[in-house]
Design an enzyme around this catalytic site. Sequence first.
Site, PDB file in Angstrom:
ATOM      1  N   ASP A 144      51.726  42.607  30.189  1.00  9.42           N
ATOM      2  CA  ASP A 144      50.434  43.291  29.793  1.00  9.42           C
ATOM      3  C   ASP A 144      50.434  44.816  29.712  1.00  9.42           C
ATOM      4  O   ASP A 144      51.100  45.140  30.663  1.00  9.42           O
ATOM      5  CB  ASP A 144      49.430  42.887  30.995  1.00  9.42           C
ATOM      6  CG  ASP A 144      47.997  43.616  31.019  1.00  9.42           C
ATOM      7  OD1 ASP A 144      47.693  44.473  30.048  1.00  9.42           O
ATOM      8  OD2 ASP A 144      47.265  43.494  31.923  1.00  9.42           O
ATOM      9  N   ALA A 170      29.790  40.547  33.343  1.00 11.49           N
ATOM     10  CA  ALA A 170      29.387  39.291  33.715  1.00 11.49           C
ATOM     11  C   ALA A 170      30.601  38.314  34.277  1.00 11.49           C
ATOM     12  O   ALA A 170      30.453  37.627  35.428  1.00 11.49           O
ATOM     13  CB  ALA A 170      28.860  38.363  32.475  1.00 11.49           C
ATOM     14  N   VAL A 176      37.101  49.541  39.663  1.00 12.59           N
ATOM     15  CA  VAL A 176      38.543  49.687  39.399  1.00 12.59           C
ATOM     16  C   VAL A 176      38.893  48.769  38.217  1.00 12.59           C
ATOM     17  O   VAL A 176      38.364  47.725  37.859  1.00 12.59           O
ATOM     18  CB  VAL A 176      39.129  49.189  40.815  1.00 12.59           C
ATOM     19  CG1 VAL A 176      38.840  50.156  41.909  1.00 12.59           C
ATOM     20  CG2 VAL A 176      39.113  47.699  40.989  1.00 12.59           C
ATOM     21  N   SER A 177      40.122  49.104  37.679  1.00 15.58           N
ATOM     22  CA  SER A 177      40.648  48.373  36.636  1.00 15.58           C
ATOM     23  C   SER A 177      41.053  47.004  36.956  1.00 15.58           C
ATOM     24  O   SER A 177      41.585  46.641  38.234  1.00 15.58           O
ATOM     25  CB  SER A 177      41.625  49.166  35.754  1.00 15.58           C
ATOM     26  OG  SER A 177      42.376  48.417  34.846  1.00 15.58           O
ATOM     27  N   GLY A 178      41.237  46.227  36.235  1.00 17.81           N
ATOM     28  CA  GLY A 178      41.780  44.800  36.277  1.00 17.81           C
ATOM     29  C   GLY A 178      43.345  44.732  35.785  1.00 17.81           C
ATOM     30  O   GLY A 178      44.015  43.377  35.798  1.00 17.81           O
ATOM     31  N   HIS A 179      43.878  45.936  35.406  1.00 19.60           N
ATOM     32  CA  HIS A 179      44.923  45.769  34.835  1.00 19.60           C
ATOM     33  C   HIS A 179      45.927  46.694  35.495  1.00 19.60           C
ATOM     34  O   HIS A 179      45.672  47.444  35.966  1.00 19.60           O
ATOM     35  CB  HIS A 179      45.185  46.224  33.278  1.00 19.60           C
ATOM     36  CG  HIS A 179      44.228  45.471  32.496  1.00 19.60           C
ATOM     37  ND1 HIS A 179      44.772  44.335  31.726  1.00 19.60           N
ATOM     38  CD2 HIS A 179      42.945  45.354  32.028  1.00 19.60           C
ATOM     39  CE1 HIS A 179      43.727  43.724  30.979  1.00 19.60           C
ATOM     40  NE2 HIS A 179      42.644  44.443  31.087  1.00 19.60           N
ATOM     41  N   HIS A 183      49.680  42.689  24.597  1.00 15.48           N
ATOM     42  CA  HIS A 183      48.297  43.419  25.079  1.00 15.48           C
ATOM     43  C   HIS A 183      48.117  44.589  25.213  1.00 15.48           C
ATOM     44  O   HIS A 183      47.836  45.208  26.123  1.00 15.48           O
ATOM     45  CB  HIS A 183      47.948  42.661  26.452  1.00 15.48           C
ATOM     46  CG  HIS A 183      46.503  42.571  26.791  1.00 15.48           C
ATOM     47  ND1 HIS A 183      45.607  43.287  27.197  1.00 15.48           N
ATOM     48  CD2 HIS A 183      45.888  41.123  26.783  1.00 15.48           C
ATOM     49  CE1 HIS A 183      44.473  42.642  27.465  1.00 15.48           C
ATOM     50  NE2 HIS A 183      44.771  41.572  27.136  1.00 15.48           N
TER      51      HIS A 183
END
EC number: 3.1.-.-
Lengths: 561, 561
Positions: B203, B241, B371-374, B396
């Site tokens: 990623d 969501a 916060v980021s998910g990456h 990605h």
Amino acid sequence: MKKEREQENTNKKSKLKIIPLGGLEQIGMNITAFEYEDSIIVVDCGISFPDDDMLGIDLVIPDITYLRDNIDKVKGFFITHGHEDHIGAIPYVLKEINVPIYATKLTIGIIDHKLKEHDMLKKVKRKVVKYGQHINLGCFRVEFIKTNHSIQDAAALAIYSPAGIVVHTGDFKVDYTPVFGDAIDLQRFGEIGKKGVLALLCDSTNAERKGFTMSEKTVGKTLDKIFDDHKNQRIIIATFASNVDRVQQIINSANKYGRKVAIEGRSMVNIISIASELGYLSLPDNILIEADQLRNYPDEQTVIITTGSQGESMAALSRMASGMHRKVSIKPNDTIVFSSSPIPGNEKSVTGVINELMRKGAEVIFQDVHVSGHACQEDIKLIYSLVNPKYAIPVHGEYKHLVAQAKIAEELGMDKDHIKILSSGDVLEIDEDGAEVTGHVHVGNVFVDGLGVGDVGNIVLRDRQHLAEDGIIIVVMTLESGSGQVLAGPDIVSRGFVYVRNSESLMDEAKTVLDNTMEYCMEHNITDWGKIKTEVKDALGDFVWKETKRRPMIMPIIMEV
Amino acid sequence: MKKEREQENTNKKSKLKIIPLGGLEQIGMNITAFEYEDSIIVVDCGISFPDDDMLGIDLVIPDITYLRDNIDKVKGFFITHGHEDHIGAIPYVLKEINVPIYATKLTIGIIDHKLKEHDMLKKVKRKVVKYGQHINLGCFRVEFIKTNHSIQDAAALAIYSPAGIVVHTGDFKVDYTPVFGDAIDLQRFGEIGKKGVLALLCDSTNAERKGFTMSEKTVGKTLDKIFDDHKNQRIIIATFASNVDRVQQIINSANKYGRKVAIEGRSMVNIISIASELGYLSLPDNILIEADQLRNYPDEQTVIITTGSQGESMAALSRMASGMHRKVSIKPNDTIVFSSSPIPGNEKSVTGVINELMRKGAEVIFQDVHVSGHACQEDIKLIYSLVNPKYAIPVHGEYKHLVAQAKIAEELGMDKDHIKILSSGDVLEIDEDGAEVTGHVHVGNVFVDGLGVGDVGNIVLRDRQHLAEDGIIIVVMTLESGSGQVLAGPDIVSRGFVYVRNSESLMDEAKTVLDNTMEYCMEHNITDWGKIKTEVKDALGDFVWKETKRRPMIMPIIMEV
């Protein structure tokens, strides 16, 4: 009772009216009228750039109905600085309201260039004003005060009216070490503040940002480091055309590292020529070359300064990135510097250009080579403390920016009632005894599209949006005069709806729906064209929606022979 | 010579082909094929959202010509997690290539919901896979490895092929203290790394960002503080969501501070129902209420969790902001929290919603509640160090993100030749002896507009852009069969061009231009319809450009009776 009050008003000293005609819902289209009895002066006269949903629009100018309705009162325009959102509407507005323009030297230089393009140079009076100079106009006296900004020769205005002194900061930052000229005249802000200031209209752009805005000079150091780190590469630097100090610093670095400089992009070339003619840019001998000459120098001895830092698709840098520029091709040995930050809304285009440049193998530097031209929170506090106004009127921002400045004013101890967040069109009547919004004048956006000013309104835009979304289906038929018999058609043509070659059966069925509709009309003696069109629209619209879940514009056209 | 080489190839062990069919020019539309001899497995099957210039398009799915052409080889889809850019194209692609889908429990739950909407639940096989489980399919064995991300049940994949092991991280972050379930299985990454990994597909989303990505749990603390600071206000929180952990933390804070929770927005309601059914969300008894019931509780005892954190115009929050929501009106006593950051391209819409909310008097908190998910740079280094791959294939991301990851890999000491930045469609042939791009397969965007998949292509889009820019002028006329005499017209109708009522003289002159053109055609015996149309287009186009500097689409339609 009403009469009595009117009587009372006449006896009393008049109030000053402050009427923003734009600029309070956005960063852009700044224009504010100051009215006292039979005098109106206007501060700034800017455009804004169209939103995404203003399809096909080139630029947006303010609706100046109020000035037109009071044209005899309007005495002149005072321009704080030469950015488009402060001067861009001048050629359009001055066509209708021809009064003198007052501004500092560089600002007038840029306005002159604009008027020339519109063939209006001979028609409009311009007066160059020096810092500290006072202009008397109608009931007003206006003093220009030195500030700093991302364009040179920016001014704040002290507006002396019979109702009191109003200070308008224009766009500003506090730069103790500017690249060119003096620092902001904080002493004068203090001096005027001591006299007692009725109201402060202060730039809100960075009111959400903590701390102080860095000096423009810090960018020079960053640039030097980039030049030092990339001694073997060609360097291409994109920045705002109007930021002459930035251009000066790039030229300084280029000079220091023995590079020639080529300028690309029409607006960049224009501003540099105006600024150097007027003495705002100092060019070492023979440092500038034409883009054609680049091939005569090794890469590592050249710099290109270019427009396109916002990813604008037609600007020089975007054309270089996409291989469409006639003179400059991007090579793996290029280092491209974005000396700018994306204006909100431009993020995606900027990123698109960065990706394209990188794909061509270039190194791209796009962070930390820029400082803002607007005051941050601590700078705003400084100005408030020097001016110490009775009333605060945050300007130059979206609502959230105005609210952020209002919070700062509150933190500084100002009474909440003395902080006025206005909307464009609000009439704020103000004097020592109070300030309140007493009315609202007509304001709005006038769209400029090509040569047309105001001929594209909301109906046309709605049509464009409709067309953009799902395209158009045109139904034509020829009826026999008198009998109303169908002589030809109904035929269907579509654009922007579906790729017809892959959707033949859909179009065939649509044709059948139309034939049935016309049969129905004939059988039921529906001969009124309006009614026939409605039947066609309804039947075809329902069919298309059922089959595709799209709502193209449906346009029946009937001819008669 | 050629034959000889082919012979040689047949004798040698085959290579693994890695073929990204999307996802390498953007963050979106992820889908990658892994091919070994007669087996193909596909990782992810996502959509992307349309760019601004893809007018009227609802979503974009990958062109899967390559899979269609090799349909007999395709064994199954492995899905790393339940985000739209990884699962959104499943209903479209699986209609053509009906093979089993393998994913973790929540991911399958979300896919099931999607398949149900497309009435495909009975047609497609889905298999729930546990972390650590291995799936044998064709020549491949695929192991699911626990990771963390902004959606639960995210997995990395270890793909065991005869040519070596490939690790695909999916989207991931390293969260030592996740809200739900376990931290990323770093041990397993290490263990597999020790075995020897041929290639790592990692990623790149945050590869430009320094440092580590913060734990999701830190947001919970921020939320608690906001609840504590706003005890007398109603709180409305907008977030993604699909971020069930975020929703869990909001519910936790609500529970702690004694508030009821209402959920708004269709996608939010769906995901929460799926997640709580499958046990990924723990709801205290009776904490959820319907929006209708909000009126039965004092403001300070309620929280609304809503969609619309990206400023999407039809989402619940935007409708609240613009006063169009049927159940919730914004009030001055509201505190609205954006627990999100704007996805690039959405900045302006988000700001627009914030301004609207503030104008209604609400307090808006839009910074630092996300916060980021990456994975950021240090996290990426960690994964590289554990997996220690022979080849690095950044995935990605846009080109700049891939380049940023490539730089990280280089910094870690990887040979530049072993870092492969691919484009979608590239065929990377790889084994222990080397890795190189040996070909390119057809890839591209397929546009979904309403019910239409692929019936809107570049021609239709170009027409929509043209229509959007300057509108359309339709010229209709009826000619006599045989003689070619004009029986009716030429008449002009326009849409999206100018506001006709203000431009009567322009339209009159245009009519004259057309009459002259038709006269010219008659005089010169031009009877071919194609030629007449060209004359009309040219004459009218020139006239309109001269008068307005606009280029509307000009569409002549001829009928015959």
